[in-house]
Design an enzyme around this catalytic site. Structure first.
Site, short mmCIF file in Angstrom:
data_model
loop_
_atom_site.label_atom_id
_atom_site.label_comp_id
_atom_site.label_asym_id
_atom_site.label_seq_id
_atom_site.Cartn_x
_atom_site.Cartn_y
_atom_site.Cartn_z
N ARG A 31 0.82 -1.22 0.00
CA ARG A 31 0.00 0.00 0.00
C ARG A 31 0.85 1.27 0.00
O ARG A 31 0.35 2.35 -0.30
CB ARG A 31 -0.93 0.02 1.21
CG ARG A 31 -0.23 0.11 2.55
CD ARG A 31 -1.22 0.13 3.70
NE ARG A 31 -0.55 0.21 4.99
CZ ARG A 31 -0.12 -0.82 5.68
NH1 ARG A 31 -0.30 -2.04 5.19
NH2 ARG A 31 0.48 -0.67 6.84
N GLY A 129 -12.94 -19.89 -0.47
CA GLY A 129 -12.92 -21.27 -0.01
C GLY A 129 -12.31 -21.38 1.36
O GLY A 129 -11.79 -20.41 1.93
N LYS A 184 -20.27 -16.22 6.28
CA LYS A 184 -19.56 -17.15 7.17
C LYS A 184 -18.75 -16.41 8.23
O LYS A 184 -18.56 -16.91 9.34
CB LYS A 184 -18.68 -18.11 6.37
CG LYS A 184 -17.58 -17.44 5.53
CD LYS A 184 -16.25 -17.40 6.23
CE LYS A 184 -15.19 -16.73 5.38
NZ LYS A 184 -13.87 -16.72 6.04
N ASP A 245 -16.12 -23.31 3.93
CA ASP A 245 -15.54 -22.12 4.54
C ASP A 245 -16.20 -21.81 5.88
O ASP A 245 -15.56 -21.32 6.81
CB ASP A 245 -15.68 -20.93 3.59
CG ASP A 245 -14.56 -19.92 3.76
OD1 ASP A 245 -13.69 -20.12 4.62
OD2 ASP A 245 -14.56 -18.90 3.04
N SER A 255 -8.90 -18.64 13.00
CA SER A 255 -9.94 -17.72 12.52
C SER A 255 -10.02 -16.48 13.40
O SER A 255 -10.30 -16.55 14.60
CB SER A 255 -11.29 -18.44 12.52
OG SER A 255 -12.36 -17.52 12.39
N ASN A 257 -12.33 -14.10 13.16
CA ASN A 257 -13.73 -13.87 13.54
C ASN A 257 -14.14 -14.77 14.70
O ASN A 257 -14.84 -14.33 15.62
CB ASN A 257 -14.63 -14.09 12.32
CG ASN A 257 -14.41 -13.05 11.26
OD1 ASN A 257 -14.80 -11.91 11.39
ND2 ASN A 257 -13.73 -13.44 10.18
N VAL A 280 -7.68 -7.26 10.63
CA VAL A 280 -9.10 -7.04 10.32
C VAL A 280 -9.88 -8.33 10.53
O VAL A 280 -9.49 -9.40 10.05
CB VAL A 280 -9.26 -6.57 8.86
CG1 VAL A 280 -10.73 -6.48 8.50
CG2 VAL A 280 -8.59 -5.21 8.67
N GLU A 282 -13.27 -9.33 9.34
CA GLU A 282 -14.27 -8.79 8.42
C GLU A 282 -15.70 -8.94 8.93
O GLU A 282 -16.57 -8.13 8.64
CB GLU A 282 -14.15 -9.47 7.05
CG GLU A 282 -12.93 -9.04 6.25
CD GLU A 282 -13.10 -7.68 5.55
OE1 GLU A 282 -14.08 -6.98 5.86
OE2 GLU A 282 -12.24 -7.35 4.73
#
Length: 336
Positions: A31, A129, A184, A245, A255, A257, A280, A282
């Site tokens: 970036r 996936g 998911k 997924d 994971s 999340n 992040v 999501e």
């Protein structure tokens, strides 16, 4: 093949490593010039993918580099919030896949809808996936799906990435693949909360493995309801980008999340959890947009609604479980 990967996060870096190891000419675009210089010097992405050394052939550049115009295939590895701008910078008829999962905040758009607005002449698809970037970078066996309505483009992704360690299946249903990838993440937060409550010693009636299985199964039903309302194919949700997924993200210890849900169940605040996470998650940002899109379509998503209320501070983890368990009985197959 000349491949440009835009976004030097964990996922972009992992696929850049795999594509370079497969013999392609790969440029990983960071970036900023400062980040690009550091990655080029260290030959490892210590911030997002420590321990995964760059192949000697992998070129690192700022994303304004010469690879932009000359690449045969562009892979966008930014968060969903950066997809629109990344697409705007591509040549008009570029071939591009994105890795980000979710609905765009504010507009509620999926990736293919954003691409249709930004660059109608772009050849587009989504790569998704059950996959953790750390395992892909390490060469551990993984299967993904390249989804596009352009069959030749899907085959281009196979040519670029398919190997004995990374299998690439093709799909003509980008809508279903994108919905699976978006929802998911939200459901993984719910399962993390469920598992986290089950680990607490102060809860004699805490949810356990039975509740986890129910959440995953009924969460899949929510995912399908939304997907079908958006025109997806039902079989997609039984595949890698749907059930596959969901199971990985809801139960795998890598994971982000899931880790958010586990921490919230222990009574920690959302800002504290996200600060400690350092990456992040999501599902936190896409949950309200998923719910808003569902409501606009008249689609019922009670698990997603409970997650949104919990993230907003309107429900405690215990109250969310009680709310879901207190819903009226119904036929399992009724509207999924």
């Amino acid at each position: 093949m000349q491949i440009q990967v835009v976004g030097a996060g964990a996922w972009g870096t992992a696929l850049a490593i795999q594509a370079a190891q497969a013999g392609h000419a790969v440029t990983l675009c960071a970036r900023s010039a400062e980040v690009a210089q550091r990655l080029a010097a260290e030959r490892v992405n210590t911030a997002y993918l420590p321990g995964a050394a760059f192949p000697a052939s992998l070129v690192v550049a700022h994303d304004a580099g010469p690879a932009l115009a000359s690449a045969d295939l562009h892979i966008i590895g930014t968060p969903m919030a950066g997809l629109r701008e990344a697409l705007r910078r591509l040549p008009a008829a570029a071939s591009v896949f994105w890795l980000c999962k979710g609905f765009e905040a504010g507009t509620g758009r999926l990736g293919h809808e954003i691409a249709r607005e930004v660059g109608p002449q772009l050849r587009v698809g989504v790569l998704s996936g059950p996959s953790f970037a750390q395992e892909v970078a390490a060469g551990r066996p993984t299967a993904l799906v390249a989804a596009s309505r352009d069959e030749d483009l899907a085959q281009l992704a196979v040519s670029a990435l398919h190997s004995e360690r990374l299998r690439i299946y093709t799909s003509g249903d980008p809508v279903g693949v994108e919905v699976g990838g978006a929802v998911k993440n939200v459901l993984a937060i719910a399962v993390g909360i469920c598992d986290g409550l089950g680990q607490r010693a102060d809860a004699p009636l805490a949810p356990g493995l039975n509740a986890r299985a129910a959440l995953i199964t009924r969460g899949l039903a929510e995912m399908m309801r939304l997907g079908l309302a958006l025109g997806a194919q039902p079989d997609t949700f039984m595949g890698l980008s749907g059930l596959g997924d969901l199971v990985l993200t809801a139960t795998g210890d890598l994971s982000r999340n899931r880790r958010v849900g586990l921490a919230l169940a222990q009574g920690r605040s959302l800002p504290e959890v996200l600060a400690d996470l350092g990456h992040v998650a999501e599902g936190v940002y896409s949950a309200p947009t998923v719910l808003a899109r569902a409501k606009a379509l008249g689609v019922e998503m009670p698990i997603t609604a409970a997650v949104v209320a919990l993230l907003d501070g309107r429900l405690t983890p215990w109250a969310a479980v009680e709310q879901l368990m207190g819903r009226d009985a119904r036929a399992e197959s009724e509207r999924l």
